[in-house]
Design a protein around this motif. Structure first.
Motif, PDB file in Angstrom:
ATOM      1  N   GLN A 199     -12.351   0.924 -10.239  1.00  0.00           N
ATOM      2  CA  GLN A 199     -11.176   0.505 -10.954  1.00  0.00           C
ATOM      3  C   GLN A 199     -11.024  -1.011 -11.129  1.00  0.00           C
ATOM      4  N   SER A 220      -0.323   7.293 -11.145  1.00  0.00           N
ATOM      5  CA  SER A 220      -0.729   6.340 -10.140  1.00  0.00           C
ATOM      6  C   SER A 220      -0.298   6.824  -8.761  1.00  0.00           C
ATOM      7  N   GLY A 221      -1.198   6.787  -7.804  1.00  0.00           N
ATOM      8  CA  GLY A 221      -0.881   7.235  -6.456  1.00  0.00           C
ATOM      9  C   GLY A 221      -1.093   8.720  -6.253  1.00  0.00           C
ATOM     10  N   ILE A 280       0.814  -1.218   0.000  1.00  0.00           N
ATOM     11  CA  ILE A 280       0.000   0.000   0.000  1.00  0.00           C
ATOM     12  C   ILE A 280       0.845   1.265   0.000  1.00  0.00           C
ATOM     13  N   GLY A 334      -3.845  10.257  -6.033  1.00  0.00           N
ATOM     14  CA  GLY A 334      -4.992  10.555  -5.183  1.00  0.00           C
ATOM     15  C   GLY A 334      -6.332  10.575  -5.904  1.00  0.00           C
ATOM     16  N   LYS A 335      -6.363  10.087  -7.146  1.00  0.00           N
ATOM     17  CA  LYS A 335      -7.606  10.122  -7.920  1.00  0.00           C
ATOM     18  C   LYS A 335      -8.699   9.276  -7.268  1.00  0.00           C
ATOM     19  N   SER A 336      -8.351   8.026  -6.970  1.00  0.00           N
ATOM     20  CA  SER A 336      -9.371   7.154  -6.370  1.00  0.00           C
ATOM     21  C   SER A 336      -9.777   7.669  -5.004  1.00  0.00           C
ATOM     22  N   THR A 337      -8.829   8.256  -4.288  1.00  0.00           N
ATOM     23  CA  THR A 337      -9.153   8.795  -2.967  1.00  0.00           C
ATOM     24  C   THR A 337     -10.218   9.884  -3.094  1.00  0.00           C
TER      25      THR A 337
HETATM   26  N1  LIG Z   1      -6.384   2.938   2.805  1.00  0.00           N
HETATM   27  C1  LIG Z   1      -5.218   3.575   2.644  1.00  0.00           C
HETATM   28  N2  LIG Z   1      -4.332   3.688   3.659  1.00  0.00           N
HETATM   29  C2  LIG Z   1      -3.167   4.321   3.492  1.00  0.00           C
HETATM   30  N3  LIG Z   1      -2.763   4.901   2.338  1.00  0.00           N
HETATM   31  C3  LIG Z   1      -3.588   4.819   1.292  1.00  0.00           C
HETATM   32  C4  LIG Z   1      -4.855   4.147   1.378  1.00  0.00           C
HETATM   33  N4  LIG Z   1      -5.473   4.239   0.166  1.00  0.00           N
HETATM   34  C5  LIG Z   1      -4.626   4.908  -0.639  1.00  0.00           C
HETATM   35  N5  LIG Z   1      -3.491   5.263   0.039  1.00  0.00           N
HETATM   36  C6  LIG Z   1      -2.369   6.029  -0.496  1.00  0.00           C
HETATM   37  O1  LIG Z   1      -2.852   7.285  -0.939  1.00  0.00           O
HETATM   38  C7  LIG Z   1      -2.214   7.685  -2.146  1.00  0.00           C
HETATM   39  C8  LIG Z   1      -3.253   7.959  -3.217  1.00  0.00           C
HETATM   40  O2  LIG Z   1      -3.873   6.752  -3.566  1.00  0.00           O
HETATM   41  P1  LIG Z   1      -5.035   6.617  -4.652  1.00  0.00           P
HETATM   42  O3  LIG Z   1      -5.491   5.216  -4.646  1.00  0.00           O
HETATM   43  O4  LIG Z   1      -6.031   7.679  -4.424  1.00  0.00           O
HETATM   44  O5  LIG Z   1      -4.234   6.940  -5.976  1.00  0.00           O
HETATM   45  P2  LIG Z   1      -4.726   6.870  -7.501  1.00  0.00           P
HETATM   46  O6  LIG Z   1      -4.418   8.189  -8.088  1.00  0.00           O
HETATM   47  O7  LIG Z   1      -6.114   6.374  -7.588  1.00  0.00           O
HETATM   48  O8  LIG Z   1      -3.711   5.810  -8.083  1.00  0.00           O
HETATM   49  P3  LIG Z   1      -3.932   4.640  -9.186  1.00  0.00           P
HETATM   50  O9  LIG Z   1      -3.829   5.308 -10.501  1.00  0.00           O
HETATM   51  O10 LIG Z   1      -2.779   3.723  -8.913  1.00  0.00           O
HETATM   52  O11 LIG Z   1      -5.266   4.016  -8.928  1.00  0.00           O
HETATM   53  C9  LIG Z   1      -1.240   6.572  -2.478  1.00  0.00           C
HETATM   54  O12 LIG Z   1       0.028   6.932  -2.025  1.00  0.00           O
HETATM   55  C10 LIG Z   1      -1.783   5.377  -1.726  1.00  0.00           C
HETATM   56  O13 LIG Z   1      -0.746   4.482  -1.401  1.00  0.00           O
END
Ligand SMILES: Nc1ncnc2c1ncn2[C@@H]1O[C@H](COP(=O)(O)OP(=O)(O)OP(=O)(O)O)[C@@H](O)[C@H]1O
Ligand SMILES: Nc1ncnc2c1ncn2[C@@H]1O[C@H](COP(=O)(O)OP(=O)(O)OP(=O)(O)O)[C@@H](O)[C@H]1O
Ligand code: SF4
Ligand SMILES: [Mg+2]
Ligand SMILES: [Mg+2]
Lengths: 316, 310
Positions: free
Chosen positions: B93, B43-44, A147, B46-49
């Protein structure tokens, strides 16, 4: 030649009958060849990858043969496949990244994976470190949890692990599909580098991002409904495809700059046939604008010009 | 309107949750009815967040997300939440993780029915499901009554899109919904999203595919390491990218007529020609923290220190 697949047939057993997900593809991969594998969703791409590694309980070998560097690959024999699996043929499964165990540090997971394949972690540790650095990561990723890594970092770790024993063939199933363009590019270029350094001899790169795979692949093969539609050098597939399905697929790709409001692109009307009881003859028939009577007969997959294979009666 | 008002998300990480990871920092943008907003970033980033916060799967650490003026974190109780989910839904996703492997995949439809469509007759429901499947080009005979492992990645993902269609929602969070689809199905799904938009739906479209983002979206938001570095009308962001990160992304878009090396060479040439006339240098520019500035109408960029050429 490094890989030769001849009329491989692998079906899924279900209560309602066999799903003919892989119905006789025949193709070869040259030494050093990176082949992109594209095709409709559900056309059997992942099934092809899985078949070359392990048939799970529901998959049934029906016929055909696979040869790797001159040796027969006994895909029907789970135990004998141990000599090939991971060591000579390696698969990065679709969604490998999200399948990583979140409670294990990368290093521990690696050690477990290797031990399960009968390889001592200590013996490969040095090479592992070297390759981790080669892909632009720091060796301390081994002390981190999945993660804590970004998707691109995880994918690079997965690539290093899957090729650590220098397999002859690497099958990478959708390894770039969840990444942004610049990370995709880094991952794709890493694949090329692995080939150039001979960590792997040849590769099958399964993807829906044809424009991406075009950047790195020597050839592209297109599947449709469990069968092969076309295989040719990458440029030929893009610039002069001959199979009607390939043509429609390529024309459905938007180039940067096209806007919905200005130009509505169209997909291919209709849907692919069910594989439980597929119709006789060409499986693209129901959607093909060129279909005629002769298409009720299955067209053979033939070489129409050097290195260009097509399964279509109208492709001569 | 679904509004992100200086939203931040801090995750607790490390063995005892002792460390903090700021996944999103001060994100400020909105999704209006009848508008598609593409959210693009590595990737990472923060989009999914962001998507998860809008769906209340993750909590908001600072700032607020409001839906037509109501702060969604104040929605309490089953009834109000259910009302919210009737209006806002997401498709995620990785389709495999959205299914429980011990149940048949089409259970996701049954759940929607028992939650939201109790009064519908069997025949009517079957028809609704059939037409939703039709829209995503799935043959009911091929996908209904099957377990998740019996379906391909793209088939599972389309089932989830069909599920969202069964609700008459106002906003959709679509997180990489097309990445597992082949090119022709992608176009079908995109055209479908465009139709929904025309009917007034607001869509947060998370994607890595810039060509598709450009094809469908009105607004584009570029996210880098949790912060928005550039946003605005899609033509502005794509047509005149200002931030070095946006430019780098655009240069990585794979094209048919050019290999990456050629694009890079062109970019470097353009940059060279730009020197003097512009303050932006792609490879060496540095970001500075802070708010965005309005570069022109409907075009915002995070200020950055122009690079010094080596
Ligand atoms: N439940 C969690 N606990 C701790 N850190 C998290 C958690 N979920 C996501 N993260 C961290 O938050 C950051 C953003 O993650 P996120 O999944 O939003 O990215 P993303 O833009 O959707 O990436 P991807 O394109 O890989 O899907 C990353 O560094 C990830 O490791
Ligand atoms: N265990 C199973 N039982 C029955 N049918 C299956 C099983 N696994 C896969 N299938 C079917 O086999 C066909 C091929 O599946 P496969 O996963 O190989 O497709 P794919 O080309 O990789 O698709 P995608 O691009 O969506 O990943 C699909 O129609 C799928 O529904
Ligand atoms: S064989 Fe016939 S139906 Fe099949 S692709 Fe060719 S023209 Fe179309
Ligand atoms: Mg697959
Ligand atoms: Mg994500």
């Amino acid at each position: 030649m490094s890989l030769k697949v001849s009329d491989l047939r692998v079906y899924y057993r279900t209560l309602r009958g066999d799903v003919r997900a892989l119905d006789g593809p025949a193709f070869t991969l040259a030494d050093g060849e990176i082949m992109g594998l594209a095709g409709e969703s559900g056309s059997g791409k992942s099934t092809l990858g899985k078949s070359l590694i392990r048939l799970d309980g529901r998959m049934k070998y029906v016929g055909g043969a696979v040869e790797l560097d001159g040796d027969e690959v006994p895909v029907w024999d789970d135990r004998k496949m141990n000599d090939f699996r991971y060591k000579r043929i390696s698969l990065i499964p679709q969604y490998a990244m999200s399948a990583m165990n979140p409670t294990r540090k990368i290093g521990r997971m690696t050690a477990e994976l290797l031990e399960s394949r009968g390889v001592r972690f200590r013996e490969v540790r040095e090479e592992l470190n070297r390759r981790i650095e080669l892909v632009g990561l720091d060796v301390d990723v081994l002390d981190r949890y999945p993660i804590e890594l970004s998707g691109g970092m995880k994918q690079r770790v997965v690539m290093v692990l899957s090729t650590l024993l220098n397999p002859s063939l690497l099958i990478a199933d959708e390894v770039t599909s969840a990444l942004d363009v610049s990370t995709q590019r880094a991952v794709a270029e890493t694949l090329v580098e692995f080939r150039d350094r001979r960590f792997v001899k040849s590769m099958i790169v399964v993807t829906h991002d044809i424009s991406l795979v075009y950047q790195i692949a020597d050839s592209i093969m297109v599947m449709y409904a469990g069968r092969l539609a076309e295989k040719a050098p990458a440029r030929t597939i893009i610039e002069a495809p001959r199979h009607p399905y390939t043509k429609m697929l390529i024309s459905a790709l938007p180039e940067v700059g096209v806007k919905y409001a200005e130009k509505r692109l169209t997909g291919i009307p209709g849907s692919p046939p069910g594989l439980l009881d597929p119709p006789k003859g060409c499986r693209f028939r129901a959607r093909c604008p060129l279909a005629s009577e002769e298409c009720e007969e299955q067209p053979p997959f033939v070489e129409v010009e050097r290195d260009h294979y097509v399964a279509c009666w109208k492709a001569e | 309107m679904l509004k992100f008002d200086r939203v931040s998300k801090v995750y607790r990480v490390g063995s005892f949750g002792g460390d903090e990871l700021t996944a999103v920092r001060d994100a400020d943008f909105e999704v209006r009815p009848g508008e598609v907003v593409s959210l693009i970033g590595e990737s990472g980033s923060g989009k999914s967040t962001l998507g998860k916060m809008a769906l209340r799967i993750a909590s908001v650490s600072r700032g607020a997300i409001t839906c037509d003026g109501t702060d969604i974190s104040t929605l309490r109780g089953n009834r109000r939440l259910k009302e919210y989910y009737r209006r806002v839904q997401g498709v995620f996703q990785d389709p495999f993780s959205s299914y429980n492997p011990i149940f048949k995949a089409d259970r996701v439809f049954a759940v929607i029915r028992s939650e939201y469509h109790r009064g519908v007759s069997d025949a009517e429901w079957r028809e609704k499901v059939r037409s939703a499947l039709d829209v995503v080009r799935l043959d009911p005979a091929q996908v209904l009554g099957k377990y998740p492992h019996q379906l391909s990645g793209g088939q599972l993902q389309r089932l989830l899109i069909a599920r969202a269609l069964l609700l008459d929602i106002d906003y959709l969070v679509a997180d990489e919904v097309i990445s597992m689809l082949d090119a022709s199905t992608r176009i079908d799904v995109l055209n479908l999203l465009a139709d929904l938009k025309a009917r007034g739906m607001g869509i947060l479209f998370i994607t890595h595919d810039l060509a598709l983002g450009n094809y469908i979206s009105d607004q584009t938001v570029i996210l880098h390491k949790g912060s928005i570095v550039e946003r605005g009308g899609t033509e502005k962001v794509f047509g005149d990218p200002l931030h070095p990160y946006t430019r780098k992304l655009l240069a990585s878009v794979p094209q048919f007529h050019k290999k990456w090396e050629e694009v890079e060479a062109e970019l470097r040439a353009r940059e060279l020609a730009d020197t003097g006339s512009r303050d932006y240098h792609l490879s060496t520019a540095q970001e500075v923290p802070g708010d965005l500035v309005e570069a022109s109408e409907d075009h915002f960029v995070q200020p950055f220190v122009p690079g010094v050429r080596a």
